[in-house]
Design an enzyme around this catalytic site. Structure first.
Site, PDB file in Angstrom:
ATOM      1  N   TYR A  87       0.848  -1.195   0.000  1.00 40.57           N
ATOM      2  CA  TYR A  87       0.000   0.000   0.000  1.00 40.57           C
ATOM      3  C   TYR A  87       0.883   1.244   0.000  1.00 40.57           C
ATOM      4  CZ  TYR A  87       1.016   0.732   4.979  1.00 40.57           C
ATOM      5  OH  TYR A  87       1.652   0.962   6.185  1.00 40.57           O
ATOM      6  N   CYS A  88       0.283   2.355  -0.393  1.00 42.50           N
ATOM      7  CA  CYS A  88       0.944   3.658  -0.377  1.00 42.50           C
ATOM      8  C   CYS A  88      -0.080   4.677   0.130  1.00 42.50           C
ATOM      9  CB  CYS A  88       1.482   4.019  -1.764  1.00 42.50           C
ATOM     10  SG  CYS A  88       0.204   4.268  -3.017  1.00 42.50           S
ATOM     11  N   ARG A  89       0.024   5.899  -0.302  1.00 46.40           N
ATOM     12  CA  ARG A  89      -0.907   6.935   0.140  1.00 46.40           C
ATOM     13  C   ARG A  89      -2.281   6.764  -0.510  1.00 46.40           C
ATOM     14  NH1 ARG A  89      -2.480  11.606  -2.005  1.00 46.40           N
ATOM     15  NH2 ARG A  89      -3.396  13.128  -0.610  1.00 46.40           N
ATOM     16  N   GLY A  91      -2.728   4.567  -3.628  1.00 49.37           N
ATOM     17  CA  GLY A  91      -2.814   3.360  -4.444  1.00 49.37           C
ATOM     18  C   GLY A  91      -2.035   3.392  -5.742  1.00 49.37           C
ATOM     19  N   ILE A 115      -3.528   4.154   2.001  1.00 48.63           N
ATOM     20  CA  ILE A 115      -3.772   4.379   3.425  1.00 48.63           C
ATOM     21  C   ILE A 115      -4.868   5.429   3.645  1.00 48.63           C
ATOM     22  CG2 ILE A 115      -2.020   6.140   3.891  1.00 48.63           C
ATOM     23  CD1 ILE A 115      -1.418   4.217   6.453  1.00 48.63           C
TER      24      ILE A 115
END
Length: 128
Positions: A87-89, A91, A115
């Site tokens: 995951y990242c900020r 997607g 996230i």
């Protein structure tokens, strides 16, 4: 002409198979949460160290996908035999990371919405 057509079909078929082998799953928050509850899953946060420090999913490993050494770090720190949940900020970066990891033969799941979606769904984060 028939041979050319068959050659083109064969080439396209090979491309489709190659792409299928390098694929990964995109899932929503609820599905992602179920996946990461398994002890065998490696949770990977691909944001910058600063973003990671501001809050992340417990148990995640921070590997910045924007770092030029991402691939080598991932191959050194992750077990290719175990699935990864990335995951990242939002997607986008994690989709890139998922693609890189899948190309290396790993089974990868990407969190749609990152996230941001995780927090909006009321899921916990930590700063440990």
């Amino acid at each position: 002409m028939k041979k050319v057509f068959l050659a083109l079909l064969a080439a396209l078929g090979f491309q489709v198979n190659a792409a299928a082998q390098n694929s990964f799953a995109n899932v929503d928050v609820e599905h992602f949460e179920r996946i990461i509850q398994s002890d065998s899953v490696q949770i990977v946060d691909v944001r910058t160290p600063e973003e990671y420090a501001s809050g992340h999913i417990a148990g995640s490993l921070n590997l910045n996908v924007q770092d030029s050494t991402f691939k080598s770090q991932a191959l050194a720190k992750l077990d290719k035999a175990r699935p990864c949940a990335v995951y990242c900020r939002s997607g986008k970066r994690s989709a890139l990371a998922a693609s890189i990891l899948a190309a290396e033969g790993m089974k990868v799941t990407n969190l749609l919405g990152g996230i941001i979606a995780w927090i909006e769904a009321g899921k916990p984060t930590t700063k440990d």
